[in-house]
Write an enzyme that holds these catalytic residues in place. Structure first.
Site, PDB file in Angstrom:
ATOM      1  CB  SER A   1      -5.831  -6.130   5.137  1.00 45.97           C
ATOM      2  OG  SER A   1      -5.554  -4.852   4.869  1.00 45.97           O
TER       3      SER A   1
ATOM      4  CG  ASP B   1      -1.997   0.955   1.210  1.00 44.14           C
ATOM      5  OD1 ASP B   1      -2.250   1.686   0.106  1.00 44.14           O
ATOM      6  OD2 ASP B   1      -2.764   1.263   2.228  1.00 44.14           O
TER       7      ASP B   1
END
Lengths: 72, 499
Positions: free
Chosen positions: B99, B92
């Site tokens: 996540s 990211d």
């Protein structure tokens, strides 16, 4: 609703004062607290020795080199 | 709920490293060695990007860089994979991110968050075996102390019907004060550590407004991003960006547990008091900058109290709420969250250092104070900044938090054997079970997946998309037996279609 709120608030104020008293009573027991802190600092000393062994070398350069880009 | 964490990445001795490359190397190293060759399922952006709405199911058979995917997601060849535990591991911006899979309770949130640390440590180890690469270090922290911050976001599924104004009203004072339990501790004041000193939170100095959509500029205490990855009529996602990344299991447990309780009370319309504070952004920083915990926050109703006392107000509300709604039928975990919450607050009020075995900022401060005492170091000493950074190193032999745990100096909630299982196994009581198990059982046939879908390529004319819009379906109870029965993905797709 308003009555209930202010009633709750009043009780809270009283309770806070009680708690403050307790806190004071506890901290006047200074010898106990001192003892605990001494034990804690002994612990910390041996902990630091352990950490010395694993800390990266050349702290200044290392933290200077830690540069990130934004995320999220 | 679920926790997403961006890790700091560096290659010591090479300050000009391309961090996207380094992050990508880490993610790919993990992905390539974990799954069978050619079987890497790609992330399905279907529900995430409006650009993709018209795409249909005509996906390329081979994973490839997709030109219509958002630019920051496909950097360097889609370092973006789904793991068999249901998590998403990807790059990211310029950070590797884990996540965690969706879970139903705070303890599981801690478990898969901790598994994420192990995944990152293993990923960096594997990256090292790529010829010609230098060691990549990963840190589960939130700032480089030079003006940049990266996040550890919590996500909570909430009823769409909850008025957002109520969320803002009751959550803001809670977020201003919960750092006394969940702060990770930081050496340096100001976003670029302009001033020397220690503060409770890694993130507090990076917040500028009360409410907003941004996450990278003008960060808000309450973030309004709302992609539920579920039925939007029924649910909203509360995206919490204010938290520090915690190493401590107790801190993460309290963070997720107490926030869930407060959100439950808001959903239920329980609050009869308004604990709004004056100037919450300034209050957030002032609380963070005072590790003595004496700073008084001004409430709109005229009262002044410390952040610990403000938390105690929330605790009292929660205790009464749980008693009223569940009485003696309260589940053991909720009771445990309440008990720990009360215990930690009580001790913070009397002697914060008594929480050194449970809370990150206290543990870190006690090490730092030790160094200051022993070596006479000032707060601007690089050695103290190094202690701050290295506390978050994910390597078991180098990370200071990990050393504390190893020496029995930190309280744990989890057993290491369950953490090891959570590296590969999904939670059993959410849709993450279906996602993760499909990846494990049919690695060659899963073409793509996302939070709310799994897409199979079973050699038919079109790809077969199985939506998983309901977070509490696709659990072991729902599909465990079915998955055991289906030897191939084709069997599964046929069974789901009732063929």
């Amino acid at each position: 609703m308003a009555t209930r709120d202010s009633g709750g608030g009043q009780q809270h104020t009283n309770r806070r004062e009680d708690e403050a008293d307790e806190v004071q009573a506890e901290s006047t027991d200074a010898s106990d607290l001192k003892e605990r802190h001494e034990k804690l600092s002994e612990d910390v000393d041996s902990l630091l020795d352990e950490i010395d062994d694993v800390l990266e070398e050349n702290a200044e350069e290392f933290v200077k080199g830690y540069v990130q880009k934004g995320g999220e | 709920m679920g926790i997403e964490t961006e890790y700091g990445v560096s290659v010591p001795g090479q300050p000009n490293t391309n961090q996207m490359l380094a992050s990508s190397l880490v993610v790919n190293s993990y992905a390539n060695r974990t799954s069978a060759p050619g079987s890497r399922a790609r992330w399905d952006f279907e529900e995430e990007s409006p650009l993709r709405d018209a795409r249909g199911f005509e996906l390329p058979r081979e994973p490839a860089v997709d030109p219509s995917a958002p630019a920051n997601e496909d950097d360097l060849g889609l370092a973006n994979v789904i793991l068999t535990n249901g998590a998403r591991l990807y790059v990211d911006h310029a950070h590797p991110e884990f996540s965690a899979p969706e879970v139903t309770n705070p303890r599981d949130a801690v478990l898969w968050d901790k598994a994420g640390e192990r995944v990152m440590a293993e990923a960096a180890r594997r990256a090292l075996t790529v010829p010609g690469t230098r060691p990549v270090h990963l840190y589960k922290n939130n700032t480089d102390n030079k003006g940049v911050s990266y996040g550890c976001h919590e996500n909570y599924l909430m009823a769409r019907s909850t008025p957002f104004g109520e969320i803002v009203r009751h959550l803001t004072p809670f977020f201003v004060s919960r750092q006394v339990m969940c702060g990770a501790g930081r050496v340096g004041l100001g976003v670029d550590s302009r001033e020397a000193g220690f503060q409770i939170s890694q993130r507090a100095d990076f917040f500028e407004v009360e409410v907003g959509l941004e996450t990278t500029l003008k960060r808000p205490i309450i973030n309004t991003r709302d992609e539920p990855h579920a039925d939007p009529e029924k649910y909203r996602r509360l995206h919490v960006i204010i938290g520090d990344a915690n190493m401590s299991e107790v801190a993460t447990y309290l963070k997720a547990g107490t926030t869930s309780l407060v959100l439950a009370m808001i959903e239920d319309g329980w609050f009869s008091v308004d604990l709004s504070v004056d100037g919450p952004v300034a209050a957030l920083r002032a609380v963070s900058h005072d590790p003595s915990l004496k700073h008084l926050v001004s409430l709109r109703d005229g009262r002044r109290m410390t952040a610990v006392q403000l938390q105690m107000e929330y605790y009292e509300q929660a205790r009464k709420y749980v008693e009223n709604r569940f009485g003696a039928d309260v589940d053991p975990q909720t009771a445990d969250v309440l008990a720990r919450w009360e215990s930690v607050l009580g001790r913070l009020e009397v002697d914060p250092m008594s929480c050194a075995r449970e809370l990150d900022w206290v543990a870190k401060l006690s090490i730092l104070e030790g160094y200051r005492g022993r070596d006479g170091l000032a707060w601007d000493s690089p050695r103290l900044e190094l202690v701050d950074l290295q506390y978050h190193d994910v390597r078991p032999e180098k990370g200071l938090y990990n050393r504390l745990v190893e020496r029995g100096r930190f309280e744990r909630i989890l057993g290491e054997d369950e953490v090891t299982r959570a590296i590969t196994e999904p939670p059993e009581d959410t849709r993450a079970f279906f996602r993760g198990r499909c990846l494990a059982l049919y690695p060659q046939q899963v073409a793509a997946a996302s939070w709310d879908s799994v897409i199979f390529d079973i050699g038919r004319d079109s790809l077969q998309r199985v939506p998983t819009l309901e977070p509490l379906r696709g659990t072991k109870a729902h599909v465990g037996e079915l998955l055991e029965r289906c030897a191939t993905a084709a069997d599964l797709v046929d069974a789901l279609a009732g063929r």
